[in-house]
Design a protein around this motif. Sequence first.
Motif, mmCIF file in Angstrom:
data_model
loop_
_atom_site.group_PDB
_atom_site.id
_atom_site.type_symbol
_atom_site.label_atom_id
_atom_site.label_comp_id
_atom_site.label_asym_id
_atom_site.label_seq_id
_atom_site.Cartn_x
_atom_site.Cartn_y
_atom_site.Cartn_z
ATOM 1 N N LYS A 73 23.309 31.751 41.309
ATOM 2 C CA LYS A 73 22.822 33.096 41.002
ATOM 3 C C LYS A 73 23.930 34.135 40.945
ATOM 4 O O LYS A 73 23.965 34.976 40.040
ATOM 5 N N THR A 74 24.833 34.128 41.922
ATOM 6 C CA THR A 74 25.909 35.126 41.930
ATOM 7 C C THR A 74 26.808 34.959 40.723
ATOM 8 O O THR A 74 27.186 35.941 40.058
ATOM 9 N N PHE A 75 27.162 33.726 40.410
ATOM 10 C CA PHE A 75 27.996 33.480 39.235
ATOM 11 C C PHE A 75 27.281 33.940 37.970
ATOM 12 O O PHE A 75 27.874 34.630 37.124
ATOM 13 N N ALA A 76 26.020 33.579 37.814
ATOM 14 C CA ALA A 76 25.272 33.935 36.602
ATOM 15 C C ALA A 76 25.169 35.451 36.443
ATOM 16 O O ALA A 76 25.259 35.978 35.322
ATOM 17 N N ARG A 77 24.985 36.162 37.553
ATOM 18 C CA ARG A 77 24.878 37.624 37.477
ATOM 19 C C ARG A 77 26.151 38.242 36.917
ATOM 20 O O ARG A 77 26.106 39.114 36.038
ATOM 21 N N HIS A 78 27.313 37.793 37.396
ATOM 22 C CA HIS A 78 28.582 38.327 36.894
ATOM 23 C C HIS A 78 28.851 37.868 35.460
ATOM 24 O O HIS A 78 29.396 38.639 34.655
ATOM 25 N N TYR A 79 28.493 36.639 35.151
ATOM 26 C CA TYR A 79 28.720 36.123 33.803
ATOM 27 C C TYR A 79 27.933 36.935 32.776
ATOM 28 O O TYR A 79 28.465 37.354 31.742
ATOM 29 N N LEU A 80 26.675 37.191 33.066
ATOM 30 C CA LEU A 80 25.832 37.947 32.141
ATOM 31 C C LEU A 80 26.293 39.397 32.041
ATOM 32 O O LEU A 80 26.248 39.995 30.953
ATOM 33 N N ALA A 81 26.735 39.970 33.160
ATOM 34 C CA ALA A 81 27.232 41.344 33.122
ATOM 35 C C ALA A 81 28.475 41.448 32.255
ATOM 36 O O ALA A 81 28.635 42.413 31.482
ATOM 37 N N ALA A 82 29.363 40.472 32.349
ATOM 38 C CA ALA A 82 30.569 40.475 31.519
ATOM 39 C C ALA A 82 30.217 40.339 30.046
ATOM 40 O O ALA A 82 30.815 41.012 29.182
ATOM 41 N N LYS A 83 29.228 39.519 29.728
ATOM 42 C CA LYS A 83 28.826 39.311 28.336
ATOM 43 C C LYS A 83 28.170 40.557 27.745
ATOM 44 O O LYS A 83 28.287 40.815 26.541
ATOM 45 N N ARG A 84 27.476 41.315 28.574
ATOM 46 C CA ARG A 84 26.869 42.548 28.067
ATOM 47 C C ARG A 84 27.936 43.556 27.661
ATOM 48 O O ARG A 84 27.752 44.332 26.716
ATOM 49 N N THR A 85 29.046 43.551 28.365
ATOM 50 C CA THR A 85 30.141 44.462 28.035
ATOM 51 C C THR A 85 30.938 43.967 26.843
ATOM 52 O O THR A 85 31.312 44.739 25.955
ATOM 53 N N ASP A 86 31.184 42.648 26.809
ATOM 54 C CA ASP A 86 31.980 42.048 25.736
ATOM 55 C C ASP A 86 31.507 40.616 25.529
ATOM 56 O O ASP A 86 31.719 39.771 26.399
ATOM 57 N N PRO A 87 30.872 40.315 24.395
ATOM 58 C CA PRO A 87 30.367 38.948 24.163
ATOM 59 C C PRO A 87 31.443 37.873 24.226
ATOM 60 O O PRO A 87 31.132 36.706 24.442
ATOM 61 N N LEU A 88 32.708 38.263 24.038
ATOM 62 C CA LEU A 88 33.803 37.289 24.079
ATOM 63 C C LEU A 88 34.414 37.153 25.473
ATOM 64 O O LEU A 88 35.342 36.365 25.669
ATOM 65 N N ALA A 89 33.891 37.908 26.428
ATOM 66 C CA ALA A 89 34.431 37.847 27.795
ATOM 67 C C ALA A 89 34.121 36.494 28.425
ATOM 68 O O ALA A 89 33.190 35.797 28.030
ATOM 69 N N GLU A 90 34.918 36.135 29.429
ATOM 70 C CA GLU A 90 34.700 34.897 30.167
ATOM 71 C C GLU A 90 34.749 35.167 31.665
ATOM 72 O O GLU A 90 35.423 36.091 32.126
ATOM 73 N N VAL A 91 34.048 34.350 32.414
ATOM 74 C CA VAL A 91 34.124 34.346 33.875
ATOM 75 C C VAL A 91 34.291 32.897 34.299
ATOM 76 O O VAL A 91 33.408 32.067 34.072
ATOM 77 N N ALA A 92 35.444 32.575 34.883
ATOM 78 C CA ALA A 92 35.713 31.210 35.330
ATOM 79 C C ALA A 92 35.158 30.959 36.726
ATOM 80 O O ALA A 92 34.705 29.853 37.034
ATOM 81 N N ALA A 93 35.206 31.980 37.581
ATOM 82 C CA ALA A 93 34.715 31.863 38.954
ATOM 83 C C ALA A 93 34.510 33.263 39.500
ATOM 84 O O ALA A 93 35.092 34.233 39.006
ATOM 85 N N VAL A 94 33.684 33.369 40.519
ATOM 86 C CA VAL A 94 33.458 34.637 41.217
ATOM 87 C C VAL A 94 33.738 34.407 42.702
ATOM 88 O O VAL A 94 33.157 33.501 43.318
ATOM 89 N N TRP A 95 34.623 35.216 43.261
ATOM 90 C CA TRP A 95 34.955 35.111 44.682
ATOM 91 C C TRP A 95 34.266 36.217 45.462
ATOM 92 O O TRP A 95 34.221 37.367 45.027
ATOM 93 N N SER A 96 33.727 35.878 46.614
ATOM 94 C CA SER A 96 33.209 36.883 47.539
ATOM 95 C C SER A 96 34.128 36.940 48.748
ATOM 96 O O SER A 96 34.689 35.926 49.175
ATOM 97 N N PHE A 97 34.296 38.160 49.291
ATOM 98 C CA PHE A 97 35.213 38.406 50.401
ATOM 99 C C PHE A 97 34.485 39.125 51.528
ATOM 100 O O PHE A 97 33.793 40.124 51.299
ATOM 101 N N SER A 98 34.656 38.640 52.743
ATOM 102 C CA SER A 98 34.222 39.376 53.920
ATOM 103 C C SER A 98 35.328 40.344 54.327
ATOM 104 O O SER A 98 36.513 40.086 54.096
ATOM 105 N N VAL A 99 34.939 41.460 54.920
ATOM 106 C CA VAL A 99 35.905 42.470 55.358
ATOM 107 C C VAL A 99 36.129 42.309 56.859
ATOM 108 O O VAL A 99 35.197 42.397 57.655
ATOM 109 N N LEU A 100 37.378 42.072 57.225
ATOM 110 C CA LEU A 100 37.721 41.906 58.638
ATOM 111 C C LEU A 100 38.037 43.231 59.302
ATOM 112 O O LEU A 100 37.682 43.458 60.456
#
Length: 717
Positions: A659-686
Amino acid sequence: MTRYPKCEELARLSAAHPGFSPYVLLKLSMVLHGAVLSEAALRRLQADEYRFGEAEPFDIGFSGRTAQYAMPGPVLLADGTFVYINYGEAYADPYVIGYDAKTDTFPLLEGDKTLCAVDFVPRPAFFGKRTTKGTPMASLADVRAQKLILTAYRGCDFWRGGDRCGFCAFFTGGGAAGPVVIQDIQETVREALKEPGRFSELYLSGGSDFSGTPAFENELERYIRVWQAIGEDFTSRFPSQLMAPAYTKRQLRRLYDETKITSYCPNIEVWDKELFRSLCPGKQKHVGYEEWLRRTCDAVEVFGKGNVYTQMVAGAELAKPGGFPSEGAALASNLEACDFFAKHGVVFLSTIWRPHKAARLGFQPMPSLDYYVNLSEGLHDIRAAYGLTLADDDYKTCGNHPDSDLCRLDRAEATAGIPEDAEAKAKQVRERYVLESGEDAETGLSEDVACGAETARVAVGTSSAEAGNLSLPCGLCGAETDTMLSEVTVAEFAADIERLPLKCKGSSAEGGEGIRLQNAAAGVGIRLQSAASEVEQEEFERAEGGGDAVFSVGKAAGVGICLQSAAEASASPDLSFTDADLASAVLCVPDENGGTFPFRPTGLCLSEDGDRFELPLASEHTEAGRGIPRAMWFGHEVALYLAGKRLSLRPARCHITGKTFARHYLAAKRTDPLAEVAAVWSFSVLSAEPCAAPAPAPLPLHTDAQELHLDHPSLRK
């Protein structure tokens, strides 16, 4: 005192191989020891997001599966590492994958100890659908995180006259049915690629059909027709691989010229010539050992360097009868194979042998975890010496090869020809991993040392530590050695074990009080625990989307390593930032030389619940794509300079599907149909502190290789 032998094994090997990914190590351990699903986990996995179904594309029978539950997809670890588990197999002492309803997570357990949380490859959208001929699409395909695997021939003609490969249990479930209808395959691929960003490679294989003149001619014709049907929807060559027998050069030229595939994989299975004859009698009869090698190398002339693959079934070479007498001899043979193929531009990989009762070899003991770690590390290092990169079979598009999982930290730029120092480097690797007399892979001793020597490589064993003085056993005689350790990170500590001067005292270690070394910035600590003390069960928490591996262990005789997160130990900092703040941020990740690489994190945003950061990467073949997993694997800090603050981050999860990957992938495509997303990283704040100094100047990211999903407009008609 409760013992956790698998955790102890992980701790020992993590210390002995400080540069080895702890996630790949855990993957190897899970495949070796096995994993079973608890009743609670199975019930949760019947949800549509997880449930794969009852179909087994390669028709392997597992007696432990019941009609009551559908099995899930393969396991995904927090860094995206893929773990293929034979659900329903009988294991002697497996891990257990449980379910925590409070957090909706799946903890990986050894007894009552939680190592980490795992997830599963989500159910693809085309499962549950049928072709126009009524064939269930799920019966035609296997699914990895980003790879769609198709079968063109359900059955293997090598079984005629007892010529099947000794380790193989494919098509033993009683459902083998011969050639698959090409239209069914074409429709399945079309439906699968309707799911945005789900697949980045197609893979086709099947049992061997040696009919025709020359041998395999009818099989070749079938594969060409299948690839042509699939290729009707693509404008040009697309990321794809055929796993098939070793074809003649004429057959290979036809395959390449008449289809749009990009890579080819004729698996040698075992390197030793005599073992090839005994374990692969069908391949020996219809091709032969020397001819198989020649054809595999000839394929590089057709597909190009780094686009031809071959793999071994790692462990089968030690099986009885006739296998190697020791793991050292087997390791030497396999590293020799990798060296040979690398010289010819062929990528030699390992996959882990899981004995099966239906195979000719049947059930018998597997090699040690030490063996698989040494093999994975050695194969990776030899390929690196020759400048071989992997465009296929990486951690996202396959996941069956632990040695290719290690390539995530490597540059992806292919090297033309053979580097001048390649053979010398490869020779050093082979010599480093060949086990000699006096060394025992099962004990984890890394090499012989002379008593009284001032420097030595040692295995982690009985320890005595007090007030900053750490005593370790001599690698040869087991006597205590003394050295000093200052406050260090996990990776630095493990490296220190290998390189610091250690003086053998010639006496046995007595045990002692444990000390705790903590790198507060990275949020990762090492616990050295005495044999006398009880292993503490660390409180396990995992927020949605992540949590790193927790190897909380205690050797009965010595050292335990605990990778602990400090993220939950303190209150979460305020994460109120504007879009303008995020657009001007600078992220610093560890580089390959021990420094940091600052860059502008394009697309950085807060998660939907606002408690962590998320960053999509257009390609992982960049300084960022290598630096983030390096930080996660080895406990390095990721620093974020944002709106006058310096935040210390911990990589929590790599999303390559779901789900998280798909959300970012679709958001990138809405901005630019030629955009790509290879991976999405999540970070905790220490932590987050005011920072008056200016942020480091961001450097441009250099992309070694482009990554495209199969639904990218540049590939599709």
